[in-house]
Design a protein around this motif. Sequence first.
Motif, PDB file in Angstrom:
ATOM      1  N   ASP A  22      -1.398   7.230  -0.085  1.00 37.92           N
ATOM      2  CA  ASP A  22      -2.729   7.003  -0.658  1.00 37.92           C
ATOM      3  C   ASP A  22      -3.019   5.510  -0.557  1.00 37.92           C
ATOM      4  O   ASP A  22      -2.571   4.724  -1.385  1.00 37.92           O
ATOM      5  CB  ASP A  22      -2.758   7.469  -2.119  1.00 37.92           C
ATOM      6  N   ARG A  23      -3.760   5.100   0.438  1.00 37.78           N
ATOM      7  CA  ARG A  23      -4.004   3.685   0.699  1.00 37.78           C
ATOM      8  C   ARG A  23      -4.760   2.982  -0.436  1.00 37.78           C
ATOM      9  O   ARG A  23      -4.786   1.767  -0.499  1.00 37.78           O
ATOM     10  CB  ARG A  23      -4.791   3.505   2.017  1.00 37.78           C
ATOM     11  N   ARG A  24      -5.367   3.733  -1.337  1.00 41.89           N
ATOM     12  CA  ARG A  24      -6.037   3.114  -2.488  1.00 41.89           C
ATOM     13  C   ARG A  24      -5.034   2.661  -3.537  1.00 41.89           C
ATOM     14  O   ARG A  24      -5.324   1.798  -4.348  1.00 41.89           O
ATOM     15  CB  ARG A  24      -7.024   4.093  -3.126  1.00 41.89           C
ATOM     16  N   PRO A  38       0.845  -1.205   0.000  1.00 42.72           N
ATOM     17  CA  PRO A  38       0.000   0.000   0.000  1.00 42.72           C
ATOM     18  C   PRO A  38       0.878   1.252   0.000  1.00 42.72           C
ATOM     19  O   PRO A  38       1.918   1.297   0.655  1.00 42.72           O
ATOM     20  CB  PRO A  38      -0.778  -0.112   1.322  1.00 42.72           C
ATOM     21  N   ARG A  61      -1.092   1.300  -4.858  1.00 44.28           N
ATOM     22  CA  ARG A  61      -0.075   0.322  -4.496  1.00 44.28           C
ATOM     23  C   ARG A  61       1.266   0.773  -5.059  1.00 44.28           C
ATOM     24  O   ARG A  61       1.344   1.361  -6.123  1.00 44.28           O
ATOM     25  CB  ARG A  61      -0.403  -1.062  -5.081  1.00 44.28           C
TER      26      ARG A  61
END
Length: 87
Positions: A23-25, A19, A27
């Motif tokens: 920005d955890r959305r 992650p 990769r």
Amino acid sequence: MLTYLLDDLEARELTERRPDPRDRRARQVVVTDQGRDELGRARRGLATAEGRLLADLDESDAAPLRTLLTRVARTAQNAALGPDERC
């Protein structure tokens, strides 16, 4: 196409997806220690092969040949890829 390549690299444990801390959305693709080792082996093998192939050339001849061959390889790669996949 890139997803398949990343899947293959990850299956061989050469990369991993993590992650993105910003920005955890998203990769991040990270090279593993095994991936670094494999890259080092590939680079050494390439240097050995290049050394054998260019053994009869001095550097003033070898350098422009490398440049020209790089351009030819890039052209061939772009011709093989679709317009949205070019490097």
